[in-house]
Write an enzyme that holds these catalytic residues in place. Structure first.
Site, PDB file in Angstrom:
ATOM      1  N   VAL A  20       0.840  -1.197   0.000  1.00  0.00           N
ATOM      2  CA  VAL A  20       0.000   0.000   0.000  1.00  0.00           C
ATOM      3  C   VAL A  20       0.872   1.243   0.000  1.00  0.00           C
ATOM      4  O   VAL A  20       1.902   1.290   0.672  1.00  0.00           O
ATOM      5  CB  VAL A  20      -0.901   0.023   1.268  1.00  0.00           C
ATOM      6  CG1 VAL A  20      -1.745   1.287   1.316  1.00  0.00           C
ATOM      7  CG2 VAL A  20      -1.798  -1.206   1.315  1.00  0.00           C
ATOM      8  N   LYS A  21       0.416   2.227  -0.770  1.00  0.00           N
ATOM      9  CA  LYS A  21       1.106   3.527  -0.746  1.00  0.00           C
ATOM     10  C   LYS A  21       0.178   4.546  -0.109  1.00  0.00           C
ATOM     11  O   LYS A  21      -1.007   4.616  -0.422  1.00  0.00           O
ATOM     12  CB  LYS A  21       1.437   3.928  -2.177  1.00  0.00           C
ATOM     13  CG  LYS A  21       1.896   5.362  -2.340  1.00  0.00           C
ATOM     14  CD  LYS A  21       2.421   5.538  -3.750  1.00  0.00           C
ATOM     15  CE  LYS A  21       2.425   6.984  -4.154  1.00  0.00           C
ATOM     16  NZ  LYS A  21       3.025   7.155  -5.480  1.00  0.00           N
ATOM     17  N   THR A  22       0.749   5.354   0.786  1.00  0.00           N
ATOM     18  CA  THR A  22      -0.074   6.352   1.457  1.00  0.00           C
ATOM     19  C   THR A  22       0.773   7.590   1.712  1.00  0.00           C
ATOM     20  O   THR A  22       1.915   7.677   1.279  1.00  0.00           O
ATOM     21  CB  THR A  22      -0.659   5.768   2.761  1.00  0.00           C
ATOM     22  OG1 THR A  22      -1.646   6.656   3.257  1.00  0.00           O
ATOM     23  CG2 THR A  22       0.405   5.566   3.830  1.00  0.00           C
TER      24      THR A  22
END
Ligand code: 5RP
Length: 294
Positions: free
Chosen positions: A202-204
């Site tokens: 996941v990219k955040t």
């Protein structure tokens, strides 16, 4: 005819040595198949367990972004210092030398431009194209709380299904559009949903407060986007804090390619990510390289 095994040498079965069965180095990835793990090892360095992804896919919704006017001139020289490139298939085919042999993360969603509602995205690539381009992963935006929230969730789950069929990881990108909140409460919700719905990682965005709670509540690795250009020391400090708070790397764009010295900056980011260097020491390293004209 294959040759018969007529060697006079005694066979060695090493019956006293149990076969090794090592856990995979990335959080939440142990049950994945070999091809998926092999591709993840192209993105994350197995030694540090972390990655410096260089993101320059911005043109897919905002055209020739400052610093990305000429990918061949500005970005290709940075490629040797990245663990992975995150980009569109158009730029990959036209600008990136096929001899590049680290990870490729392909932008897999698109549709609206900066002039319209950004969350109205669809999948913008087929799985056979990702295989043809030897992608290490595919990236899809998910707009939790956005106008087209459900549509973007379906984009994610369809991409996960396609990727799982062929062993290609999915990067779920928690997008904030022009005005969604960026606090830990929102990011905990968004990152956890994206992971539960099947994203491989996941990219955040980094949150000043409580980032460690969202990284621990997310069962798969998290990387942070860089966001708007900051002074170099601030960007290195943000990367350092994210790593110390449990991020498995960065997927950084503008804070590298809009820097006065992009090569020096990406090398300084590597120090923070792979060597746990302090922001101050990494900044000194940046300045030394910059003064040397690198
Ligand atoms: C676009 C993206 C970008 O790749 C991402 O935002 C990284 O770039 P930057 O560090 O410049 O924010 O996912 O939606």
């Amino acid at each position: 005819m294959p040759e018969a095994d007529e060697s006079k040498k005694e066979k060695q079965y090493f019956t006293d040595i149990p076969q090794k069965s090592e856990a995979f180095f990335l959080k939440g990835s142990n049950s994945l198949d070999w091809g998926m793990k092999n591709r993840l090892s192209n993105i994350f360095d197995p030694k540090s367990g972390r990655t410096v992804m260089l993101a320059f896919d911005h043109g897919y919704f905002q055209g020739p972004t400052t610093g990305l006017e000429r990918i061949d001139v500005n970005i290709v020289p940075l490629a040797p210092y990245a663990d992975t490139l995150m980009l569109t298939r158009g730029v990959l085919r036209t600008m990136i030398p096929p001899s590049y042999n680290r990870g490729i993360v392909l932008r897999a969603s698109g549709g609206p431009s900066i002039l319209s509602e950004l969350s109205n995205e669809n999948l913008a690539i087929d799985i056979d194209e990702a295989i043809r381009l030897n992608a290490s992963a595919m990236a899809v935006q998910v707009y939790i709380g956005g106008e087209y929230e459900t549509q973007t969730i379906h984009n994610l789950t369809r991409l996960v299904d396609m990727g799982n069929r062929f062993g290609i990881p999915t990067l779920g990108v928690t997008a904030v559009g022009k005005d969604l909140a960026r606090d830990a409460k929102y990011m905990r919700l968004a990152t956890r949903m994206v992971a539960e719905l099947g994203a491989t990682y996941v990219k955040t965005y980094y949150t000043e407060k409580d980032f460690d709670t969202l990284s621990t509540a997310c069962p798969v690795p998290i990387v942070i986007a860089g966001g708007k250009k900051l002074p170099e020391l601030d960007a290195l400090t943000m990367a350092h804090r994210a790593i110390q708070d449990g991020a498995a790397g960065v997927d950084m764009g503008r804070n590298i390619f809009q820097s006065d010295a992009p090569v020096a900056m990406i090398r300084a980011v590597r120090k923070v990510v792979h060597e746990n260097e302090s922001p101050k020491a990494a900044f000194d390293y940046y300045q030394t390289l910059k003064n040397e004209g690198k």
